[in-house]
Write a protein that holds these residues in place. Structure first.
Motif, mmCIF file in Angstrom:
data_model
loop_
_atom_site.group_PDB
_atom_site.id
_atom_site.type_symbol
_atom_site.label_atom_id
_atom_site.label_comp_id
_atom_site.label_asym_id
_atom_site.label_seq_id
_atom_site.Cartn_x
_atom_site.Cartn_y
_atom_site.Cartn_z
ATOM 1 N N CYS A 25 0.830 -1.208 0.000
ATOM 2 C CA CYS A 25 0.000 0.000 0.000
ATOM 3 C C CYS A 25 0.864 1.258 0.000
ATOM 4 O O CYS A 25 0.622 2.202 0.730
ATOM 5 N N ALA A 26 1.914 1.225 -0.828
ATOM 6 C CA ALA A 26 2.871 2.336 -0.826
ATOM 7 C C ALA A 26 3.247 2.818 -2.220
ATOM 8 O O ALA A 26 4.249 3.521 -2.364
ATOM 9 N N CYS A 27 2.484 2.452 -3.260
ATOM 10 C CA CYS A 27 2.902 2.896 -4.597
ATOM 11 C C CYS A 27 1.745 3.356 -5.489
ATOM 12 O O CYS A 27 1.955 4.162 -6.381
ATOM 13 N N ALA A 28 0.583 2.820 -5.314
ATOM 14 C CA ALA A 28 -0.609 3.161 -6.111
ATOM 15 C C ALA A 28 -0.525 2.700 -7.561
ATOM 16 O O ALA A 28 -1.306 3.149 -8.395
ATOM 17 N N THR A 29 0.412 1.808 -7.878
ATOM 18 C CA THR A 29 0.494 1.300 -9.260
ATOM 19 C C THR A 29 -0.373 0.056 -9.461
ATOM 20 O O THR A 29 -0.239 -0.633 -10.467
ATOM 21 N N CYS A 30 -1.234 -0.204 -8.511
ATOM 22 C CA CYS A 30 -2.184 -1.320 -8.641
ATOM 23 C C CYS A 30 -3.613 -0.782 -8.652
ATOM 24 O O CYS A 30 -4.552 -1.512 -8.388
ATOM 25 N N HIS A 31 -3.733 0.508 -8.979
ATOM 26 C CA HIS A 31 -5.032 1.193 -8.976
ATOM 27 C C HIS A 31 -6.001 0.544 -9.969
ATOM 28 O O HIS A 31 -5.627 0.246 -11.103
ATOM 29 N N VAL A 32 -7.221 0.317 -9.532
ATOM 30 C CA VAL A 32 -8.278 -0.186 -10.418
ATOM 31 C C VAL A 32 -9.573 0.567 -10.099
ATOM 32 O O VAL A 32 -9.712 1.178 -9.037
ATOM 33 N N TYR A 33 -10.510 0.484 -11.041
ATOM 34 C CA TYR A 33 -11.875 0.944 -10.804
ATOM 35 C C TYR A 33 -12.745 -0.288 -10.612
ATOM 36 O O TYR A 33 -12.776 -1.169 -11.482
ATOM 37 N N VAL A 34 -13.432 -0.338 -9.506
ATOM 38 C CA VAL A 34 -14.344 -1.454 -9.251
ATOM 39 C C VAL A 34 -15.598 -1.249 -10.096
ATOM 40 O O VAL A 34 -16.166 -0.157 -10.125
ATOM 41 N N ASP A 35 -15.998 -2.304 -10.809
ATOM 42 C CA ASP A 35 -17.193 -2.226 -11.646
ATOM 43 C C ASP A 35 -18.401 -1.816 -10.815
ATOM 44 O O ASP A 35 -18.549 -2.233 -9.661
ATOM 45 N N GLU A 36 -19.226 -1.019 -11.425
ATOM 46 C CA GLU A 36 -20.437 -0.506 -10.763
ATOM 47 C C GLU A 36 -21.212 -1.593 -10.002
ATOM 48 O O GLU A 36 -21.621 -1.409 -8.860
ATOM 49 N N ALA A 37 -21.369 -2.743 -10.631
ATOM 50 C CA ALA A 37 -22.181 -3.821 -10.044
ATOM 51 C C ALA A 37 -21.553 -4.402 -8.774
ATOM 52 O O ALA A 37 -22.224 -5.074 -8.001
ATOM 53 N N TRP A 38 -20.261 -4.146 -8.565
ATOM 54 C CA TRP A 38 -19.534 -4.751 -7.447
ATOM 55 C C TRP A 38 -19.165 -3.759 -6.359
ATOM 56 O O TRP A 38 -18.600 -4.122 -5.333
ATOM 57 N N ARG A 39 -19.439 -2.498 -6.598
ATOM 58 C CA ARG A 39 -18.959 -1.443 -5.704
ATOM 59 C C ARG A 39 -19.398 -1.647 -4.255
ATOM 60 O O ARG A 39 -18.598 -1.524 -3.337
ATOM 61 N N GLU A 40 -20.654 -1.987 -4.085
ATOM 62 C CA GLU A 40 -21.162 -2.128 -2.719
ATOM 63 C C GLU A 40 -20.509 -3.299 -1.996
ATOM 64 O O GLU A 40 -20.130 -3.200 -0.842
ATOM 65 N N ARG A 41 -20.354 -4.410 -2.706
ATOM 66 C CA ARG A 41 -19.773 -5.597 -2.071
ATOM 67 C C ARG A 41 -18.294 -5.384 -1.738
ATOM 68 O O ARG A 41 -17.798 -5.863 -0.732
ATOM 69 N N VAL A 42 -17.585 -4.670 -2.588
ATOM 70 C CA VAL A 42 -16.154 -4.444 -2.348
ATOM 71 C C VAL A 42 -15.955 -3.387 -1.262
ATOM 72 O O VAL A 42 -15.068 -3.506 -0.424
ATOM 73 N N GLY A 43 -16.764 -2.360 -1.301
ATOM 74 C CA GLY A 43 -16.663 -1.319 -0.289
ATOM 75 C C GLY A 43 -15.632 -0.253 -0.636
ATOM 76 O O GLY A 43 -14.859 -0.399 -1.589
ATOM 77 N N PRO A 44 -15.599 0.825 0.134
ATOM 78 C CA PRO A 44 -14.696 1.936 -0.149
ATOM 79 C C PRO A 44 -13.292 1.704 0.434
ATOM 80 O O PRO A 44 -13.126 0.842 1.300
ATOM 81 N N PRO A 45 -12.309 2.473 -0.020
ATOM 82 C CA PRO A 45 -10.966 2.371 0.572
ATOM 83 C C PRO A 45 -10.978 2.866 2.013
ATOM 84 O O PRO A 45 -11.778 3.734 2.369
ATOM 85 N N GLN A 46 -10.093 2.315 2.810
ATOM 86 C CA GLN A 46 -10.014 2.693 4.224
ATOM 87 C C GLN A 46 -8.613 3.217 4.540
ATOM 88 O O GLN A 46 -7.653 2.807 3.903
ATOM 89 N N GLY A 47 -8.521 4.037 5.555
ATOM 90 C CA GLY A 47 -7.252 4.462 6.158
ATOM 91 C C GLY A 47 -6.128 4.745 5.187
ATOM 92 O O GLY A 47 -6.211 5.631 4.355
ATOM 93 N N GLY A 48 -5.056 3.964 5.313
ATOM 94 C CA GLY A 48 -3.850 4.180 4.512
ATOM 95 C C GLY A 48 -4.098 4.041 3.030
ATOM 96 O O GLY A 48 -3.437 4.694 2.217
ATOM 97 N N GLU A 49 -5.035 3.204 2.659
ATOM 98 C CA GLU A 49 -5.339 3.056 1.229
ATOM 99 C C GLU A 49 -5.915 4.348 0.679
ATOM 100 O O GLU A 49 -5.534 4.790 -0.405
ATOM 101 N N ALA A 50 -6.829 4.946 1.417
ATOM 102 C CA ALA A 50 -7.431 6.206 0.963
ATOM 103 C C ALA A 50 -6.346 7.276 0.828
ATOM 104 O O ALA A 50 -6.346 8.058 -0.132
ATOM 105 N N ASP A 51 -5.398 7.292 1.750
ATOM 106 C CA ASP A 51 -4.301 8.265 1.682
ATOM 107 C C ASP A 51 -3.441 8.019 0.440
ATOM 108 O O ASP A 51 -3.073 8.950 -0.279
#
Ligand code: FES
Length: 107
Positions: free
Chosen positions: A44-70
């Protein structure tokens, strides 16, 4: 095995099989999915694994937390509604069939 689908900007889809307990990033790198560099190896220190979660899956995956959001603040083309760092999404039975999209900057 569970299935994760990675969608490139041009719509090309790549299905990979993955076991529960690994991250979406690991599923990508183990299968050579283009666009997931994962330079920090999942720390969780580079952001080179960034993806967009498909609309249909957003709720199940959930939002980023803590250090990930940063760390997402350092990613390019962030979409506050669907951006996640794929190293921080752990694959589980509940995510079988998950679809994520690659940002244009990582094509
Ligand atoms: S692999 Fe570096 S932040 Fe995800």
């Amino acid at each position: 095995m569970l299935k994760i689908t990675f969608v490139q900007l041009d719509g090309a889809r790549r299905d990979v099989e993955a076991s529960a307990g690994i991250s979406v990033m690991q599923a990508a790198t183990r299968n050579g999915v283009a666009g997931i560099d994962a330079e920090c190896g999942g720390a969780c220190a580079c952001a080179t694994c960034h993806v967009y979660v498909d609309e249909a899956w957003r709720e199940r995956v959930g939002p980023p937390q803590g250090g990930e959001a940063d760390m997402l603040e350092f990613a390019l083309e962030v979409d506050p509604d669907r951006s996640r760092l794929s190293c921080q999404i752990t694959i589980s039975e509940a995510l079988d069939g998950l679809v994520v999209h690659l940002p244009a900057a990582q094509q």
